[in-house]
Motif scaffolding. Structure first.
Motif, PDB file in Angstrom:
ATOM      1  N   VAL A 166      25.969 -20.378  22.198  1.00 50.10           N
ATOM      2  CA  VAL A 166      25.472 -20.736  23.522  1.00 50.10           C
ATOM      3  C   VAL A 166      24.611 -19.580  24.024  1.00 50.10           C
ATOM      4  CG1 VAL A 166      26.111 -21.340  25.884  1.00 50.10           C
ATOM      5  CG2 VAL A 166      27.512 -22.143  23.975  1.00 50.10           C
ATOM      6  N   HIS A 167      23.395 -19.901  24.475  1.00 50.45           N
ATOM      7  CA  HIS A 167      22.460 -18.872  24.948  1.00 50.45           C
ATOM      8  C   HIS A 167      22.457 -18.843  26.473  1.00 50.45           C
ATOM      9  CE1 HIS A 167      21.188 -19.468  20.821  1.00 50.45           C
ATOM     10  NE2 HIS A 167      20.421 -18.398  20.900  1.00 50.45           N
ATOM     11  N   GLN A 168      22.536 -17.632  27.004  1.00 49.17           N
ATOM     12  CA  GLN A 168      22.454 -17.422  28.441  1.00 49.17           C
ATOM     13  C   GLN A 168      21.469 -16.295  28.725  1.00 49.17           C
ATOM     14  OE1 GLN A 168      26.562 -16.599  29.399  1.00 49.17           O
ATOM     15  NE2 GLN A 168      26.960 -18.729  29.969  1.00 49.17           N
ATOM     16  N   MET A 169      20.797 -16.376  29.868  1.00 45.90           N
ATOM     17  CA  MET A 169      19.818 -15.356  30.251  1.00 45.90           C
ATOM     18  C   MET A 169      20.208 -14.745  31.583  1.00 45.90           C
ATOM     19  SD  MET A 169      16.098 -16.861  29.114  1.00 45.90           S
ATOM     20  CE  MET A 169      16.241 -18.320  30.146  1.00 45.90           C
ATOM     21  N   ALA A 170      19.936 -13.455  31.714  1.00 47.29           N
ATOM     22  CA  ALA A 170      20.216 -12.739  32.956  1.00 47.29           C
ATOM     23  C   ALA A 170      19.302 -11.528  33.023  1.00 47.29           C
ATOM     24  CB  ALA A 170      21.686 -12.319  33.028  1.00 47.29           C
ATOM     25  N   VAL A 171      19.244 -10.891  34.181  1.00 46.95           N
ATOM     26  CA  VAL A 171      18.427  -9.683  34.352  1.00 46.95           C
ATOM     27  C   VAL A 171      19.056  -8.532  33.572  1.00 46.95           C
ATOM     28  CG1 VAL A 171      17.545  -8.019  36.017  1.00 46.95           C
ATOM     29  CG2 VAL A 171      17.622 -10.446  36.611  1.00 46.95           C
ATOM     30  N   ASP A 172      18.218  -7.782  32.865  1.00 45.83           N
ATOM     31  CA  ASP A 172      18.708  -6.651  32.078  1.00 45.83           C
ATOM     32  C   ASP A 172      19.055  -5.488  33.004  1.00 45.83           C
ATOM     33  OD1 ASP A 172      19.352  -4.983  30.011  1.00 45.83           O
ATOM     34  OD2 ASP A 172      17.273  -4.429  29.554  1.00 45.83           O
ATOM     35  N   LEU A 173      20.321  -5.076  32.996  1.00 44.66           N
ATOM     36  CA  LEU A 173      20.798  -4.003  33.874  1.00 44.66           C
ATOM     37  C   LEU A 173      21.112  -2.720  33.124  1.00 44.66           C
ATOM     38  CD1 LEU A 173      23.208  -6.132  36.126  1.00 44.66           C
ATOM     39  CD2 LEU A 173      20.825  -5.492  36.581  1.00 44.66           C
ATOM     40  N   ARG A 174      20.805  -2.669  31.846  1.00 46.17           N
ATOM     41  CA  ARG A 174      21.129  -1.475  31.070  1.00 46.17           C
ATOM     42  C   ARG A 174      20.202  -0.318  31.431  1.00 46.17           C
ATOM     43  NH1 ARG A 174      21.571  -3.685  24.962  1.00 46.17           N
ATOM     44  NH2 ARG A 174      20.095  -5.230  25.740  1.00 46.17           N
ATOM     45  N   ARG A 175      20.785   0.868  31.565  1.00 50.83           N
ATOM     46  CA  ARG A 175      20.012   2.056  31.906  1.00 50.83           C
ATOM     47  C   ARG A 175      20.440   3.229  31.031  1.00 50.83           C
ATOM     48  NH1 ARG A 175      20.298   2.247  38.544  1.00 50.83           N
ATOM     49  NH2 ARG A 175      19.288   0.233  38.961  1.00 50.83           N
ATOM     50  N   GLY A 176      19.508   4.141  30.845  1.00 50.33           N
ATOM     51  CA  GLY A 176      19.826   5.385  30.171  1.00 50.33           C
ATOM     52  C   GLY A 176      20.155   5.257  28.696  1.00 50.33           C
ATOM     53  N   GLU A 177      19.870   4.124  28.099  1.00 46.02           N
ATOM     54  CA  GLU A 177      20.156   3.957  26.683  1.00 46.02           C
ATOM     55  C   GLU A 177      18.899   4.229  25.868  1.00 46.02           C
ATOM     56  OE1 GLU A 177      21.838   0.183  25.872  1.00 46.02           O
ATOM     57  OE2 GLU A 177      23.396   0.321  27.400  1.00 46.02           O
ATOM     58  N   THR A 178      19.095   4.541  24.610  1.00 46.38           N
ATOM     59  CA  THR A 178      17.961   4.715  23.697  1.00 46.38           C
ATOM     60  C   THR A 178      17.701   3.417  22.952  1.00 46.38           C
ATOM     61  OG1 THR A 178      19.413   5.533  21.952  1.00 46.38           O
ATOM     62  CG2 THR A 178      18.392   7.176  23.411  1.00 46.38           C
ATOM     63  N   LEU A 179      16.497   3.317  22.435  1.00 43.96           N
ATOM     64  CA  LEU A 179      16.091   2.140  21.675  1.00 43.96           C
ATOM     65  C   LEU A 179      15.978   2.511  20.205  1.00 43.96           C
ATOM     66  CD1 LEU A 179      15.039  -0.836  21.770  1.00 43.96           C
ATOM     67  CD2 LEU A 179      12.747   0.135  21.982  1.00 43.96           C
ATOM     68  N   PRO A 180      16.864   1.991  19.338  1.00 46.18           N
ATOM     69  CA  PRO A 180      16.768   2.320  17.914  1.00 46.18           C
ATOM     70  C   PRO A 180      15.717   1.454  17.224  1.00 46.18           C
ATOM     71  CG  PRO A 180      18.661   0.905  18.295  1.00 46.18           C
ATOM     72  CD  PRO A 180      18.030   1.132  19.642  1.00 46.18           C
ATOM     73  N   ILE A 181      14.837   2.089  16.474  1.00 44.68           N
ATOM     74  CA  ILE A 181      13.798   1.377  15.729  1.00 44.68           C
ATOM     75  C   ILE A 181      14.043   1.606  14.241  1.00 44.68           C
ATOM     76  CG2 ILE A 181      11.334   1.052  15.365  1.00 44.68           C
ATOM     77  CD1 ILE A 181      10.842   2.275  18.098  1.00 44.68           C
ATOM     78  N   HIS A 182      14.407   0.557  13.533  1.00 44.08           N
ATOM     79  CA  HIS A 182      14.666   0.641  12.094  1.00 44.08           C
ATOM     80  C   HIS A 182      13.365   0.343  11.344  1.00 44.08           C
ATOM     81  CE1 HIS A 182      19.121   0.634  12.620  1.00 44.08           C
ATOM     82  NE2 HIS A 182      18.793   0.002  13.730  1.00 44.08           N
ATOM     83  N   ILE A 183      12.946   1.298  10.516  1.00 44.73           N
ATOM     84  CA  ILE A 183      11.682   1.175   9.780  1.00 44.73           C
ATOM     85  C   ILE A 183      11.954   1.206   8.286  1.00 44.73           C
ATOM     86  CG2 ILE A 183       9.393   2.166   9.416  1.00 44.73           C
ATOM     87  CD1 ILE A 183       9.730   3.652  12.060  1.00 44.73           C
ATOM     88  N   ASN A 184      11.289   0.318   7.578  1.00 44.23           N
ATOM     89  CA  ASN A 184      11.306   0.345   6.111  1.00 44.23           C
ATOM     90  C   ASN A 184       9.986  -0.242   5.639  1.00 44.23           C
ATOM     91  OD1 ASN A 184      11.819   0.362   3.399  1.00 44.23           O
ATOM     92  ND2 ASN A 184      13.725  -0.796   3.503  1.00 44.23           N
TER      93      ASN A 184
END
Length: 348
Positions: free
Chosen positions: A55-73
C-alpha cells in the motif's frame, strides 16, 4: 411436537434413502470436473491470501540533518584510472574534489578484466601540501619542488599514454555520503592539470567518456524497487561530449510485515548529451544532477484479512458445487430423454 422433531424440521439438507439414489457415469464425470475446478480455485485463493500486498501513502518529508548515500558502480572502458576523478558539489556550498571516501577504482585491461585496485587520491590534500611547502621553504627548495612536480607530471603523462595504447579502462564503485540537499556529482578528468590533460589527450574531443552504469542508487534496494539507470550503456563512436543525467529523488520508506522500516529513495531520470567541438574550453564529463522531492512515499506491506479469504473461498467453492449440480441434472435429463426416444423407435 418434541424437540427432536423441531430440529428435524429445521434440517436444510434432507437425505434420501440409499436405495433411492441412482449413480450414473455422467454424474461421475461432472463430479470429477467439479473437483478439479474446486481444487484449482482453492489453490488460487490460498495463494492470493498468502501473498503480501503493498500500500502506497504520501506525506510531506520531515526528515532533517540526514545524509544522502549515493551508491555508484560504473565502468569507463576507454579511460584509465589515473585520469578519472569524482567531484561533488551541493547547494549548501560544500565542494569536494576527487572524493576518496569509500570510493574505489579498479584497473581494467582491454578485455575488461581487473588488473589492479586502488583508492581515489585526494588532490585537495595534495594542493595543500604544495602550499605548505611553498610557505616554509626558500627559493632553492621551491625550484627543487617544482622540478619534482614536473618530473611527476611527465611520469604520469607517460604512464597514461601507455595505458591508453593498451586499451585500459576503469571501474569506479563505492558510496558517496552527501548533504541531503540538491547538488551534483560528476566523473571526469577534471582532477588533472589542464596542461597535463592537454599533453595526454591532445584536445577535449579525444576524451572518450563512454560509460556503463551497472548500479546507481540513493539508498538500499527494497522489494519491487527498480533503479532506472541500472544497465545503462552509452558508448561513443564519434566525437566526444558531456552526458548529463537529471535526477528527481523521492524519499521512500519501506515497511515490512515485521514492522521493520527501511529508509531509502527512489528516483526518476531524464538524459541529455552535449557534443564538444575542438574550440570548447570545457572537458567531457558525466554529470548526475539531483534534486529532492518534498514528498515522501511510504510503502507498507499488508496481508489480506482472513475472514475475507474465507468469504471468497465459500463463494467460489459453493458456486462451483451448485453449478456442477445443475449441470449434472441437465445432463441426466438430456440422456434420459434420448434413451426414451431410442426405445420408442425400437418398439415401433
Amino acid at each position: 411436537m418434541g424437540v427432536k422433531q423441531v430440529l428435524r424440521a429445521m434440517d436444510a439438507f434432507p437425505r434420501a434413502e440409499e436405495h433411492l439414489l441412482q449413480k450414473t457415469k455422467s454424474g461421475a464425470f461432472v463430479s470429477i470436473v467439479g473437483l478439479v475446478i474446486m481444487s484449482t480455485l482453492f489453490l488460487h485463493e490460498l495463494s492470493y491470501y498468502l501473498n503480501t500486498i503493498t500500500v502506497h501513502q504520501m506525506a510531506v518529508d520531515l526528515r532533517r540533518g540526514e545524509t544522502l548515500p549515493i551508491h555508484i558502480n560504473m565502468t569507463f572502458p576507454s579511460l584509465p584510472c589515473d585520469v578519472l576523478s569524482v567531484d561533488a558539489i551541493d547547494m549548501s556550498g560544500k565542494h569536494e574534489v576527487d572524493l576518496d571516501t569509500n570510493i574505489w577504482k579498479l584497473r581494467l585491461n582491454s578485455d575488461g578484466h581487473i588488473t589492479g585496485t586502488e583508492y581515489l587520491s585526494d588532490l585537495v590534500e595534495k594542493e595543500h601540501k604544495h602550499d605548505d611547502h611553498k610557505d616554509h621553504h626558500d627559493d632553492s627548495d621551491n625550484k627543487t619542488h617544482m622540478q619534482g612536480f614536473d618530473q611527476e607530471a611527465e611520469n604520469l603523462i607517460k604512464k597514461v599514454k601507455q595505458a591508453l595504447a593498451h586499451g585500459e579502462g576503469c571501474r569506479v564503485y563505492g558510496v558517496l555520503d552527501v548533504q541531503r540537499v540538491a547538488g551534483n556529482f560528476h566523473i571526469s578528468v577534471h582532477g588533472l592539470n589542464i596542461f597535463v590533460a592537454q599533453m595526454i589527450f591532445g584536445g577535449t574531443t579525444h576524451v572518450n567518456v563512454s560509460h556503463i552504469i551497472h548500479d546507481l542508487s540513493f539508498g538500499p534496494k527494497y522489494p519491487g524497487g527498480h533503479n532506472p539507470l541500472d544497465g545503462t550503456e552509452r558508448i561513443l563512436r564519434g566525437a566526444s561530449g558531456t552526458f548529463k543525467y537529471y535526477i528527481k529523488i523521492v524519499p521512500t520508506e519501506y515497511r515490512y510485515l515485521s514492522k521493520e522500516v527501511l529508509p531509502t529513495n527512489q528516483f526518476s531520470v531524464s538524459e541529455y548529451f552535449s557534443p564538444i567541438n575542438e574550440f570548447d574550453r570545457t572537458w567531457p564529463a558525466v554529470y548526475f544532477l539531483y534534486d529532492l522531492s518534498p514528498i515522501t512515499v511510504t510503502i507498507r506491506e499488508e496481508r489480506r484479512n482472513f475472514l475475507h479469504f474465507i468469504t471468497r473461498l465459500c463463494a467460489v467453492l459453493g458456486g462451483t458445487f451448485a453449478l456442477t449440480g445443475m449441470l449434472d441434472k441437465w445432463m441426466f435429463r438430456f440422456l434420459e430423454a434420448v434413451m426414451k426416444k431410442n426405445s420408442r423407435s425400437l418398439v415401433r
